[in-house]
Design a protein around this motif. Structure first.
Motif, PDB file in Angstrom:
ATOM      1  N   THR A 175      33.947  38.297  36.845  1.00  0.00           N
ATOM      2  CA  THR A 175      32.717  38.409  36.217  1.00  0.00           C
ATOM      3  C   THR A 175      32.189  37.630  35.041  1.00  0.00           C
ATOM      4  OG1 THR A 175      33.451  40.328  34.983  1.00  0.00           O
ATOM      5  CG2 THR A 175      32.446  40.828  37.150  1.00  0.00           C
ATOM      6  N   PRO A 222      29.875  37.339  40.344  1.00  0.00           N
ATOM      7  CA  PRO A 222      29.173  36.723  39.327  1.00  0.00           C
ATOM      8  C   PRO A 222      29.808  35.497  38.741  1.00  0.00           C
ATOM      9  CG  PRO A 222      29.218  39.148  39.196  1.00  0.00           C
ATOM     10  CD  PRO A 222      30.030  38.635  40.294  1.00  0.00           C
ATOM     11  N   PRO A 260      30.424  44.340  32.217  1.00  0.00           N
ATOM     12  CA  PRO A 260      30.107  43.041  32.817  1.00  0.00           C
ATOM     13  C   PRO A 260      28.727  43.179  33.421  1.00  0.00           C
ATOM     14  CG  PRO A 260      32.407  43.781  33.323  1.00  0.00           C
ATOM     15  CD  PRO A 260      31.765  44.889  32.795  1.00  0.00           C
ATOM     16  N   VAL A 261      28.501  41.721  33.578  1.00  0.00           N
ATOM     17  CA  VAL A 261      27.277  41.499  34.302  1.00  0.00           C
ATOM     18  C   VAL A 261      27.315  42.020  35.705  1.00  0.00           C
ATOM     19  CG1 VAL A 261      27.749  39.168  35.109  1.00  0.00           C
ATOM     20  CG2 VAL A 261      25.380  39.785  34.913  1.00  0.00           C
ATOM     21  N   HIS A 262      26.240  42.583  36.242  1.00  0.00           N
ATOM     22  CA  HIS A 262      26.143  43.149  37.506  1.00  0.00           C
ATOM     23  C   HIS A 262      26.899  44.627  37.778  1.00  0.00           C
ATOM     24  CE1 HIS A 262      24.025  39.879  39.231  1.00  0.00           C
ATOM     25  NE2 HIS A 262      24.770  38.989  38.591  1.00  0.00           N
ATOM     26  N   TYR A 263      27.176  45.167  36.567  1.00  0.00           N
ATOM     27  CA  TYR A 263      27.642  46.394  36.794  1.00  0.00           C
ATOM     28  C   TYR A 263      26.365  47.516  36.428  1.00  0.00           C
ATOM     29  CZ  TYR A 263      32.847  45.569  36.639  1.00  0.00           C
ATOM     30  OH  TYR A 263      33.881  45.373  36.945  1.00  0.00           O
ATOM     31  N   SER A 264      26.390  48.556  37.123  1.00  0.00           N
ATOM     32  CA  SER A 264      25.262  49.250  36.997  1.00  0.00           C
ATOM     33  C   SER A 264      25.258  50.934  37.047  1.00  0.00           C
ATOM     34  CB  SER A 264      24.228  49.040  38.169  1.00  0.00           C
ATOM     35  OG  SER A 264      24.792  49.152  39.355  1.00  0.00           O
ATOM     36  N   TYR A 285      25.770  41.762  48.192  1.00  0.00           N
ATOM     37  CA  TYR A 285      27.008  42.197  47.627  1.00  0.00           C
ATOM     38  C   TYR A 285      28.110  41.071  48.046  1.00  0.00           C
ATOM     39  CZ  TYR A 285      25.643  46.894  47.804  1.00  0.00           C
ATOM     40  OH  TYR A 285      24.820  48.285  47.494  1.00  0.00           O
ATOM     41  N   ASP A 304      37.056  44.351  49.955  1.00  0.00           N
ATOM     42  CA  ASP A 304      36.254  45.419  49.355  1.00  0.00           C
ATOM     43  C   ASP A 304      36.587  46.251  47.993  1.00  0.00           C
ATOM     44  OD1 ASP A 304      34.961  45.315  51.900  1.00  0.00           O
ATOM     45  OD2 ASP A 304      35.813  47.128  52.593  1.00  0.00           O
ATOM     46  N   PRO A 305      37.951  46.348  47.726  1.00  0.00           N
ATOM     47  CA  PRO A 305      38.233  46.668  46.318  1.00  0.00           C
ATOM     48  C   PRO A 305      37.532  45.917  45.084  1.00  0.00           C
ATOM     49  CG  PRO A 305      40.356  46.642  47.638  1.00  0.00           C
ATOM     50  CD  PRO A 305      39.255  45.891  48.383  1.00  0.00           C
ATOM     51  N   PHE A 306      36.870  44.721  45.317  1.00  0.00           N
ATOM     52  CA  PHE A 306      36.456  44.183  44.330  1.00  0.00           C
ATOM     53  C   PHE A 306      35.049  43.669  44.422  1.00  0.00           C
ATOM     54  CE2 PHE A 306      41.030  42.952  44.883  1.00  0.00           C
ATOM     55  CZ  PHE A 306      41.563  43.383  43.752  1.00  0.00           C
ATOM     56  N   MET A 307      34.539  44.445  45.473  1.00  0.00           N
ATOM     57  CA  MET A 307      33.067  44.123  45.752  1.00  0.00           C
ATOM     58  C   MET A 307      32.125  44.446  44.743  1.00  0.00           C
ATOM     59  SD  MET A 307      31.476  43.335  48.534  1.00  0.00           S
ATOM     60  CE  MET A 307      32.303  43.629  50.008  1.00  0.00           C
ATOM     61  N   LEU A 308      31.014  43.605  44.593  1.00  0.00           N
ATOM     62  CA  LEU A 308      29.976  43.984  43.277  1.00  0.00           C
ATOM     63  C   LEU A 308      28.694  43.712  44.176  1.00  0.00           C
ATOM     64  CD1 LEU A 308      31.647  42.274  39.988  1.00  0.00           C
ATOM     65  CD2 LEU A 308      31.414  44.685  40.619  1.00  0.00           C
ATOM     66  N   ALA A 309      27.825  44.562  43.534  1.00  0.00           N
ATOM     67  CA  ALA A 309      26.372  44.468  43.950  1.00  0.00           C
ATOM     68  C   ALA A 309      25.722  43.255  42.910  1.00  0.00           C
ATOM     69  CB  ALA A 309      25.780  45.557  44.079  1.00  0.00           C
ATOM     70  N   GLU A 316      38.583  40.442  33.513  1.00  0.00           N
ATOM     71  CA  GLU A 316      37.036  40.046  33.549  1.00  0.00           C
ATOM     72  C   GLU A 316      37.157  38.680  34.353  1.00  0.00           C
ATOM     73  OE1 GLU A 316      34.167  40.795  30.709  1.00  0.00           O
ATOM     74  OE2 GLU A 316      34.840  42.940  31.673  1.00  0.00           O
ATOM     75  N   SER A 367      32.854  48.564  28.011  1.00  0.00           N
ATOM     76  CA  SER A 367      34.010  48.008  28.775  1.00  0.00           C
ATOM     77  C   SER A 367      35.066  49.039  28.925  1.00  0.00           C
ATOM     78  CB  SER A 367      34.446  46.687  28.235  1.00  0.00           C
ATOM     79  OG  SER A 367      35.423  46.318  28.762  1.00  0.00           O
ATOM     80  N   LEU A 412      27.475  51.255  42.782  1.00  0.00           N
ATOM     81  CA  LEU A 412      26.775  50.478  44.167  1.00  0.00           C
ATOM     82  C   LEU A 412      28.050  49.795  44.750  1.00  0.00           C
ATOM     83  CD1 LEU A 412      23.639  48.994  42.561  1.00  0.00           C
ATOM     84  CD2 LEU A 412      23.939  50.931  44.338  1.00  0.00           C
ATOM     85  N   ALA A 413      28.995  49.453  44.069  1.00  0.00           N
ATOM     86  CA  ALA A 413      30.142  48.797  44.700  1.00  0.00           C
ATOM     87  C   ALA A 413      31.602  49.058  44.178  1.00  0.00           C
ATOM     88  CB  ALA A 413      30.004  47.301  44.690  1.00  0.00           C
ATOM     89  N   LEU A 414      32.763  49.031  44.814  1.00  0.00           N
ATOM     90  CA  LEU A 414      33.965  49.482  44.461  1.00  0.00           C
ATOM     91  C   LEU A 414      34.569  48.689  43.159  1.00  0.00           C
ATOM     92  CD1 LEU A 414      35.711  51.818  45.601  1.00  0.00           C
ATOM     93  CD2 LEU A 414      36.830  50.159  46.997  1.00  0.00           C
ATOM     94  N   GLY A 415      34.030  47.426  43.155  1.00  0.00           N
ATOM     95  CA  GLY A 415      34.751  46.535  42.177  1.00  0.00           C
ATOM     96  C   GLY A 415      34.319  47.192  40.901  1.00  0.00           C
ATOM     97  N   GLU A 416      33.296  48.077  40.551  1.00  0.00           N
ATOM     98  CA  GLU A 416      33.333  48.492  39.225  1.00  0.00           C
ATOM     99  C   GLU A 416      34.158  49.380  38.830  1.00  0.00           C
ATOM    100  OE1 GLU A 416      29.346  50.044  38.376  1.00  0.00           O
ATOM    101  OE2 GLU A 416      28.272  48.321  39.564  1.00  0.00           O
TER     102      GLU A 416
END
Lengths: 285, 94
Positions: free
Chosen positions: A142, A53, B54-58, A246, A232-237, A139, B72, B6-10
């Motif tokens: 993001t 993001p 943060p944005v895009h966390y779900s 992704y 992969d460890p920092f992947m966000l949707a 942060e 947070s 949905l993703a590991l980053g969360e």
């Protein structure tokens, strides 16, 4: 550390590390010929859906990662040189025997006369400030934030603690730890350039995000294992109007953490020198 | 409400915050009363609510509990890490 201490295995390790970095960085510069385009915003906007993001941070560390690395280095070297000038005793620089070291006692405030508000609320504020610093660095992928900001916030917590509690500061970092923090941070940042260099020939190339693999003329390809390890460890949707994409920030969080430790070490070291002056016996109690 | 991310980053950053908190927490010394520790934890939860996920966390693991309620978790995790790090170094809770 004295020069003769570098004659052993430490010297060999330092020389090998410097050679790798030297060849890596300079061969990356040589490959820039013909690969630099003016007005890159258009290209990066096309890549937006492939980025975490914080598009801007991805740009900054992708487009001018080496520049930021050198800035980080300047901060650390600047801090160490400042400490050498301000507090020779602290870093145990050899001084001529006839040159008397000025001894200044460290700050020592009387906490028993301290206002209640400061006495009881300063420590929680220091703890929360450090946590805020960590939040800011994590942060970075993001939202706004990053290593520099985190370093400055944590350094502020250190200074606040020392100003209020003096030598009895609950957040006290020894000078060796500060030097180690700075060196670790800078080392981590530099080290993050190696995977990109080995895979593509570009130092600091973001192997996790691998933004430029879609360009056919881009030299080198990032192995899937390397992309997965750092990406992969920092992947966000990214749930956008156009669909769900992704995206990962890749090595960006790691180099930000390195940067943060570097700045914490550097800035706190300067505070340390100002607070404890020339004395080589005074350390945080 | 999504439980799993949905993703590991969360999740990764929350874990990172905990370990970085431990690293810096080992530099904290001195006494911290139970009341103060509780105060710090409560304040961290309030701050985490204000900072939001943060944005895009779900997901819940990312700190999102409902449309307008998110925390947070990184911040809370960092505070817990700091307190744990302090205890590891030999700090005490009165």
């Amino acid at each position: 550390m004295e020069i003769k201490e570098l004659r052993g295995i430490k010297g060999v390790v330092a020389a090998v590390a410097l050679l790798i970095i030297f060849f890596g960085v300079f061969s990356s510069f040589l490959q820039l010929e013909g690969n630099v385009a003016r007005g890159i915003s258009e290209q990066y906007n096309k890549l937006a859906y492939r980025m975490a993001p914080n598009n801007l941070a991805s740009w900054v560390y992708d487009y001018r990662g080496i520049d930021t690395l050198l800035e980080t280095g300047v901060i650390y070297v600047g801090a160490v040189v400042s400490v050498l000038v301000l507090g020779r005793g602290l870093v145990r620089l050899k001084v001529p025997e006839e040159d008397e070291v000025v001894r200044v006692s460290g700050m020592d405030l009387k906490t028993e006369t301290m206002p209640v508000l400061l006495k009881y609320f300063a420590l929680p504020v220091v703890v929360l400030l450090i946590a805020y610093g960590l939040l800011v660095v994590l942060e970075a992928p993001t939202s706004g934030g990053g290593g520099f900001q985190c370093g400055v916030i944590v350094s502020s917590a250190y200074l606040l603690s020392v100003i209020i509690y003096g030598k009895k500061s609950p957040f006290s970092i020894k000078k060796k730890t500060l030097v180690a923090f700075g060196a670790f941070g800078w080392g981590l940042y530099v080290l993050m350039g190696l995977p990109g260099y080995l895979a593509t020939g570009y130092w600091q190339y973001n192997v996790g995000a691998d933004l430029w693999s879609w360009v056919s003329t881009f030299p080198g390809a990032v192995p899937e294992a390397l992309r997965a390890l750092f990406g992969d460890p920092f992947m966000l949707a990214l749930q956008l109007r156009e669909g769900v994409y992704y995206a990962t920030s890749g090595i960006l969080p790691i180099i930000n953490i390195g940067e943060a430790f570097n700045v914490i070490g550097a800035i706190c070291l300067i505070f340390f020198a100002f607070i404890y002056g020339w004395s080589d016996s005074e350390e945080v109690a | 409400m999504t439980i799993f991310p949905l993703a590991l980053g969360e999740v990764t950053f929350t874990i990172l915050a905990f370990f970085l908190g431990i690293v810096l927490g080992t530099q904290l010394k001195g006494m911290l009363s139970r009341r103060t520790t509780l105060l710090v934890l409560i304040m961290s939860v309030v701050a985490a609510f204000l900072f939001e996920a943060p944005v895009h966390y779900s997901s819940v693991l990312g700190g999102v509990f409902a449309e307008h309620i998110s925390f947070s978790l990184k911040f809370i995790s960092a505070v817990i890490g700091l307190l744990v790090g302090r205890l590891l170094r030999g700090g005490e809770v009165q």
